[in-house]
Design an enzyme around this catalytic site. Structure first.
Site, PDB file in Angstrom:
ATOM      1  N   LEU A 208       0.756  -1.222  -0.169  1.00  0.00           N
ATOM      2  CA  LEU A 208      -0.025   0.146   0.184  1.00  0.00           C
ATOM      3  C   LEU A 208       0.914   1.229  -0.175  1.00  0.00           C
ATOM      4  O   LEU A 208       1.914   1.431   0.859  1.00  0.00           O
ATOM      5  CB  LEU A 208      -0.784   0.024   1.295  1.00  0.00           C
ATOM      6  CG  LEU A 208      -1.808  -0.943   1.598  1.00  0.00           C
ATOM      7  CD1 LEU A 208      -2.492  -1.072   2.650  1.00  0.00           C
ATOM      8  CD2 LEU A 208      -3.028  -0.874   0.432  1.00  0.00           C
ATOM      9  N   HIS A 209       0.674   2.162  -0.905  1.00  0.00           N
ATOM     10  CA  HIS A 209       1.496   3.439  -0.907  1.00  0.00           C
ATOM     11  C   HIS A 209       0.619   4.620  -1.338  1.00  0.00           C
ATOM     12  O   HIS A 209       0.960   5.847  -1.075  1.00  0.00           O
ATOM     13  CB  HIS A 209       2.733   3.415  -1.820  1.00  0.00           C
ATOM     14  CG  HIS A 209       2.414   3.425  -3.179  1.00  0.00           C
ATOM     15  ND1 HIS A 209       2.073   2.107  -3.944  1.00  0.00           N
ATOM     16  CD2 HIS A 209       2.649   4.147  -4.213  1.00  0.00           C
ATOM     17  CE1 HIS A 209       2.284   2.465  -5.003  1.00  0.00           C
ATOM     18  NE2 HIS A 209       2.583   3.594  -5.147  1.00  0.00           N
ATOM     19  N   ARG A 210      -0.629   4.364  -2.074  1.00  0.00           N
ATOM     20  CA  ARG A 210      -1.197   5.418  -2.792  1.00  0.00           C
ATOM     21  C   ARG A 210      -1.921   6.511  -1.678  1.00  0.00           C
ATOM     22  O   ARG A 210      -2.364   5.950  -0.731  1.00  0.00           O
ATOM     23  CB  ARG A 210      -2.268   5.054  -3.611  1.00  0.00           C
ATOM     24  CG  ARG A 210      -1.672   4.389  -4.950  1.00  0.00           C
ATOM     25  CD  ARG A 210      -2.604   4.187  -5.962  1.00  0.00           C
ATOM     26  NE  ARG A 210      -1.889   3.384  -7.128  1.00  0.00           N
ATOM     27  CZ  ARG A 210      -1.040   3.961  -7.977  1.00  0.00           C
ATOM     28  NH1 ARG A 210      -0.922   5.428  -8.183  1.00  0.00           N
ATOM     29  NH2 ARG A 210      -0.337   3.251  -9.062  1.00  0.00           N
ATOM     30  N   ARG A 243       6.889   5.709   2.806  1.00  0.00           N
ATOM     31  CA  ARG A 243       5.538   6.798   3.096  1.00  0.00           C
ATOM     32  C   ARG A 243       4.677   6.196   4.138  1.00  0.00           C
ATOM     33  O   ARG A 243       3.962   7.094   5.049  1.00  0.00           O
ATOM     34  CB  ARG A 243       4.930   6.982   1.605  1.00  0.00           C
ATOM     35  CG  ARG A 243       3.719   7.794   1.724  1.00  0.00           C
ATOM     36  CD  ARG A 243       3.111   7.867   0.268  1.00  0.00           C
ATOM     37  NE  ARG A 243       1.719   8.485   0.077  1.00  0.00           N
ATOM     38  CZ  ARG A 243       1.831   9.849  -0.036  1.00  0.00           C
ATOM     39  NH1 ARG A 243       2.872  10.586  -0.432  1.00  0.00           N
ATOM     40  NH2 ARG A 243       0.734  10.510  -0.005  1.00  0.00           N
ATOM     41  N   ASP A 282      -2.210  -1.808  -4.009  1.00  0.00           N
ATOM     42  CA  ASP A 282      -2.864  -0.528  -4.876  1.00  0.00           C
ATOM     43  C   ASP A 282      -1.890  -0.011  -5.935  1.00  0.00           C
ATOM     44  O   ASP A 282      -2.031   0.997  -6.424  1.00  0.00           O
ATOM     45  CB  ASP A 282      -3.223   0.751  -3.927  1.00  0.00           C
ATOM     46  CG  ASP A 282      -1.740   1.075  -3.009  1.00  0.00           C
ATOM     47  OD1 ASP A 282      -0.656   0.818  -3.366  1.00  0.00           O
ATOM     48  OD2 ASP A 282      -2.142   2.081  -2.027  1.00  0.00           O
TER      49      ASP A 282
END
Length: 364
Positions: A208-210, A243, A282
């Site tokens: 997950l990073h968006r 992030r 994602d």
């Protein structure tokens, strides 16, 4: 022909590796072609940058612009300023950009303002979601590109509908898949395999990073708790993006199934993907790799710029809510659910895309 190749972020490194190999192969055959590799420094974590150069046998960049992080505008501007100086000092015949990160758009703009031709690898893909910075990067880059290399017929059609000259649109396949095929016999079991008692086809990979999934701390926490509860007795290996890690901070989540690990190098990560039960992500690029490897993929987005991973491959779009993910995942694991269609591999995803690209450029 002298080509400047741009790489800035993890997906770029994977895409440029086979292009460089194809150039070097032509050089050994006596073809007059040279390249200069520029790393913008957009990703500067070692596990997101240096490791990929080492593992994929990519030569050390001729220059690292070292722009690092910042807002969208700050990072884009820093790349443009630094790359303009690079272009003045080291002119070339063509700038080759890949993918859709800030480095792609920024370097394309600089090249065109210096009247240098631009080739865009992975041109024409569109999600239709203008809230994604990558979508803006794609549109801007393709609006000034000279030579368009596409991964699918739908990407080519997107360009033709916008009036791009068909002579400059080339459906060549997917360079990400070139790299996958070139390294499948080199993938490596991660050091934590035994520590976490992992077994083939009995764990799930999560990435997950968006911003839509990770920027708001409480919704991210609820998403992780929901996934942790959803997967039954399967472990979830979560290589946590810097992030995402920063947003969670030191918060204690008491997760029983999700195991957070450092960002993985390419060879370790592909081993984990290839041997997993399923992937929850994602990312767009991961859905391409899972398609070729035949691994079920659940993409936590409302749109995709890679529709062939759904229509042909193993990918399922599940939106951004845990409720939708649970519904699709439960149907997948339920033995009484109707069997899914057999997944296949899209046309030209055969490991030869980079060869086609260089062959075409040599004719320009």
């Amino acid at each position: 022909m002298k080509i400047t190749i741009i790489a800035g972020a993890r997906p770029n490194f994977i895409k440029i590796a086979p292009i460089i190999k194809a150039i070097e192969k032509n050089q050994t055959e006596g073809v007059t072609i040279a390249y200069r590799l520029i790393h913008t420094g957009q990703h500067y974590d070692k596990n997101l940058s240096d490791t990929f150069f080492e593992e994929l046998n990519i030569p050390k960049p001729a220059a690292n612009l070292e722009v690092k992080s910042g807002t969208q505008a700050e990072q884009t501007a820093a790349i443009m300023v630094a790359f303009e100086k690079e272009m003045i000092a080291n002119p070339c015949d063509l700038v080759l950009v890949v993918g859709d990160v800030n480095s792609t758009m920024a370097c394309a703009i600089v090249a065109k303002k210096q009247n240098i031709k631009v080739a865009h690898v992975e041109a024409g893909i569109r999600s239709g979601d203008m809230t994604m910075p990558e979508e803006i990067n794609r549109i801007v880059t393709d609006s000034i590109t000279d030579y368009f290399f596409t991964t699918s017929t739908s990407a080519s059609e997107n360009l033709l509908q916008k009036g791009v000259d068909p002579l400059n649109v080339h459906f060549v396949g997917n360079v990400m898949i070139d790299t996958l095929y070139q390294n499948l016999n080199r993938i490596v079991k991660p050091v934590f395999w035994k520590e976490f008692d992992l077994e083939t086809k009995n764990y799930i990979i999560l990435t997950l990073h968006r911003p839509s999934n990770v920027d708001e701390e409480q919704s991210l926490v609820q998403l992780l708790l929901g996934i942790d509860n959803m997967v039954g007795d399967k472990k979830v290996i979560f290589p946590i993006h810097p992030r995402t890690k920063a947003i969670l901070g030191e918060r204690e989540l008491n997760l029983k199934n999700i195991v957070m690990v450092a960002p993985q190098g390419y060879l370790n990560f592909m081993f984990l993907i290839k041997n997993s039960f399923a992937v929850i992500t994602d990312s767009g690029g991961i859905s391409e790799e899972t398609t070729v490897l035949g691994i079920p993929c659940f993409t936590m987005r409302n749109t995709t710029e890679r529709p062939e991973t759904q229509t042909i491959g193993t990918n399922t779009l599940v939106g951004t809510s845990i409720e939708n993910l649970e519904k699709h995942f439960d149907a997948f694991v339920n033995p009484k659910s109707p069997s899914k269609k057999a997944a296949g591999i899209p046309e030209f995803w055969d490991g030869k895309a980079a060869e086609r690209i260089i062959s075409i450029l040599l004719q320009k």
